[in-house]
Design a protein around this motif. Structure first.
Motif, PDB file in Angstrom:
ATOM      1  N   SER A  98       0.876  -0.996   0.079  1.00  0.00           N
ATOM      2  CA  SER A  98       0.072   0.004  -0.057  1.00  0.00           C
ATOM      3  C   SER A  98       1.025   1.040  -0.109  1.00  0.00           C
ATOM      4  O   SER A  98       1.558   1.379   0.894  1.00  0.00           O
ATOM      5  CB  SER A  98      -0.759   0.000   1.038  1.00  0.00           C
ATOM      6  N   VAL A  99       0.826   1.960  -0.962  1.00  0.00           N
ATOM      7  CA  VAL A  99       1.845   3.195  -1.084  1.00  0.00           C
ATOM      8  C   VAL A  99       1.241   4.403  -0.284  1.00  0.00           C
ATOM      9  O   VAL A  99       2.018   5.086   0.403  1.00  0.00           O
ATOM     10  CB  VAL A  99       1.543   3.794  -2.641  1.00  0.00           C
ATOM     11  N   ASN A 100      -0.217   4.396   0.116  1.00  0.00           N
ATOM     12  CA  ASN A 100      -0.360   5.298   1.045  1.00  0.00           C
ATOM     13  C   ASN A 100      -0.072   5.145   2.325  1.00  0.00           C
ATOM     14  O   ASN A 100       0.521   6.072   2.955  1.00  0.00           O
ATOM     15  CB  ASN A 100      -1.983   5.316   0.967  1.00  0.00           C
ATOM     16  N   GLU A 101      -0.094   3.734   2.930  1.00  0.00           N
ATOM     17  CA  GLU A 101       0.596   3.435   4.222  1.00  0.00           C
ATOM     18  C   GLU A 101       2.016   3.647   4.139  1.00  0.00           C
ATOM     19  O   GLU A 101       2.548   3.946   5.190  1.00  0.00           O
ATOM     20  CB  GLU A 101       0.078   2.045   4.288  1.00  0.00           C
ATOM     21  N   GLU A 102       2.494   3.072   3.142  1.00  0.00           N
ATOM     22  CA  GLU A 102       4.140   3.366   3.060  1.00  0.00           C
ATOM     23  C   GLU A 102       4.660   4.734   3.269  1.00  0.00           C
ATOM     24  O   GLU A 102       5.817   5.075   3.864  1.00  0.00           O
ATOM     25  CB  GLU A 102       4.638   2.669   1.831  1.00  0.00           C
ATOM     26  N   MET A 103       3.837   5.618   2.577  1.00  0.00           N
ATOM     27  CA  MET A 103       4.235   7.186   2.708  1.00  0.00           C
ATOM     28  C   MET A 103       4.065   7.660   4.002  1.00  0.00           C
ATOM     29  O   MET A 103       4.916   8.409   4.465  1.00  0.00           O
ATOM     30  CB  MET A 103       3.467   7.906   1.769  1.00  0.00           C
ATOM     31  N   ILE A 104       3.070   7.039   4.634  1.00  0.00           N
ATOM     32  CA  ILE A 104       2.954   7.589   6.119  1.00  0.00           C
ATOM     33  C   ILE A 104       4.025   6.859   7.039  1.00  0.00           C
ATOM     34  O   ILE A 104       4.671   7.478   7.826  1.00  0.00           O
ATOM     35  CB  ILE A 104       1.375   7.108   6.493  1.00  0.00           C
ATOM     36  N   ARG A 105       4.045   5.571   6.698  1.00  0.00           N
ATOM     37  CA  ARG A 105       5.080   4.755   7.753  1.00  0.00           C
ATOM     38  C   ARG A 105       6.461   5.447   7.643  1.00  0.00           C
ATOM     39  O   ARG A 105       7.373   5.397   8.392  1.00  0.00           O
ATOM     40  CB  ARG A 105       5.207   3.312   7.192  1.00  0.00           C
ATOM     41  N   ALA A 106       6.830   5.858   6.390  1.00  0.00           N
ATOM     42  CA  ALA A 106       8.210   6.538   6.112  1.00  0.00           C
ATOM     43  C   ALA A 106       8.329   7.831   6.279  1.00  0.00           C
ATOM     44  O   ALA A 106       9.600   8.398   6.511  1.00  0.00           O
ATOM     45  CB  ALA A 106       8.598   6.395   4.491  1.00  0.00           C
ATOM     46  N   GLY A 107       7.285   8.439   6.887  1.00  0.00           N
ATOM     47  CA  GLY A 107       7.506   9.813   7.219  1.00  0.00           C
ATOM     48  C   GLY A 107       7.548  10.732   6.274  1.00  0.00           C
ATOM     49  O   GLY A 107       8.149  11.979   6.150  1.00  0.00           O
ATOM     50  N   ALA A 108       6.931  10.550   4.945  1.00  0.00           N
ATOM     51  CA  ALA A 108       6.939  11.084   3.916  1.00  0.00           C
ATOM     52  C   ALA A 108       5.546  12.017   3.452  1.00  0.00           C
ATOM     53  O   ALA A 108       5.567  12.487   2.502  1.00  0.00           O
ATOM     54  CB  ALA A 108       7.480  10.240   2.400  1.00  0.00           C
ATOM     55  N   ALA A 109       4.738  11.422   4.598  1.00  0.00           N
ATOM     56  CA  ALA A 109       3.353  12.252   4.314  1.00  0.00           C
ATOM     57  C   ALA A 109       2.598  12.388   5.375  1.00  0.00           C
ATOM     58  O   ALA A 109       3.035  11.562   6.182  1.00  0.00           O
ATOM     59  CB  ALA A 109       2.642  11.411   3.267  1.00  0.00           C
ATOM     60  N   TRP A 110       1.634  13.046   5.671  1.00  0.00           N
ATOM     61  CA  TRP A 110       0.782  13.152   6.822  1.00  0.00           C
ATOM     62  C   TRP A 110      -0.425  12.418   6.231  1.00  0.00           C
ATOM     63  O   TRP A 110      -0.863  12.426   5.234  1.00  0.00           O
ATOM     64  CB  TRP A 110       0.466  14.783   6.967  1.00  0.00           C
ATOM     65  N   VAL A 111      -1.113  12.112   7.486  1.00  0.00           N
ATOM     66  CA  VAL A 111      -2.696  11.504   7.397  1.00  0.00           C
ATOM     67  C   VAL A 111      -3.194  12.871   7.146  1.00  0.00           C
ATOM     68  O   VAL A 111      -3.120  13.782   7.890  1.00  0.00           O
ATOM     69  CB  VAL A 111      -3.038  10.842   8.694  1.00  0.00           C
ATOM     70  N   TYR A 112      -4.093  12.937   5.960  1.00  0.00           N
ATOM     71  CA  TYR A 112      -4.869  13.940   5.804  1.00  0.00           C
ATOM     72  C   TYR A 112      -6.139  14.085   6.497  1.00  0.00           C
ATOM     73  O   TYR A 112      -7.027  13.393   6.343  1.00  0.00           O
ATOM     74  CB  TYR A 112      -5.250  13.983   4.212  1.00  0.00           C
TER      75      TYR A 112
END
Length: 167
Positions: free
Chosen positions: A111-125
């Motif tokens: 899951s790209v959405n989960e991986e971006m959050i897990r990596a600290g590369a995005a916020w939960v919107y």
């Protein structure tokens, strides 16, 4: 009777190979190919049966803008997860106000959405989140000071955009 069965089978086969309708209320599962990655929460994909490419916006996450701290690194992380030419499975949920396809994306079964959050590369919107489990991934990334959370005062993209628009 045989003619009816054959006609039914031909009609079903035609439906399976028909172009994916990506109209205003688009939803369902699509398998496409990554064409380009613009930033940390959007990409262009090429889907079978569609002309040209389609803009995809990952739902429930918001990555830093390219001009913002960590913005280019967020984009690069998405490029690592979904290199150009990679198959991407999209669980589409509709379109946003700009006409982009909204969805949860998976590359290489992740899951790209989960991986971006897990990596600290995005916020939960916060404004658009429906999967509350994303907050646990964000809390883990923040506690481990991964990605944007390693910065002194990371600023949420929606706040940064609001501040930038006030100028």
């Amino acid at each position: 009777m045989l003619r009816i069965i054959v006609a039914s089978m031909l009609a079903a086969a035609a439906l399976l190979h028909a172009p994916v309708s990506l109209g205003k209320g688009s939803s369902g599962t699509l398998t496409c190919t990554v064409h380009s990655v613009h930033d940390g929460d959007s990409m262009r994909v090429r889907c079978p049966g569609e002309r040209g490419t389609i803009a995809l916006r990952m739902e429930q996450i918001d990555a830093p803008e390219l001009q913002q701290a960590y913005g280019t690194r967020a984009r690069d992380r998405l490029r690592e997860l979904c290199p150009v030419g990679t198959p991407v499975t999209i669980q589409a949920s509709g379109r946003d106000q700009y006409g982009r396809l909204l969805g949860n994306a998976s590359c290489d079964g992740r899951s790209v959405n989960e991986e971006m959050i897990r990596a600290g590369a995005a916020w939960v919107y916060n404004r658009y989140v429906t999967d509350r489990s994303l907050y646990a991934l964000q809390d883990e990334a923040r506690a481990a000071r991964r990605g944007l959370w390693a910065g002194r005062n990371p600023e949420a993209p929606w706040r940064w955009r609001w501040r930038y628009q006030q100028r």
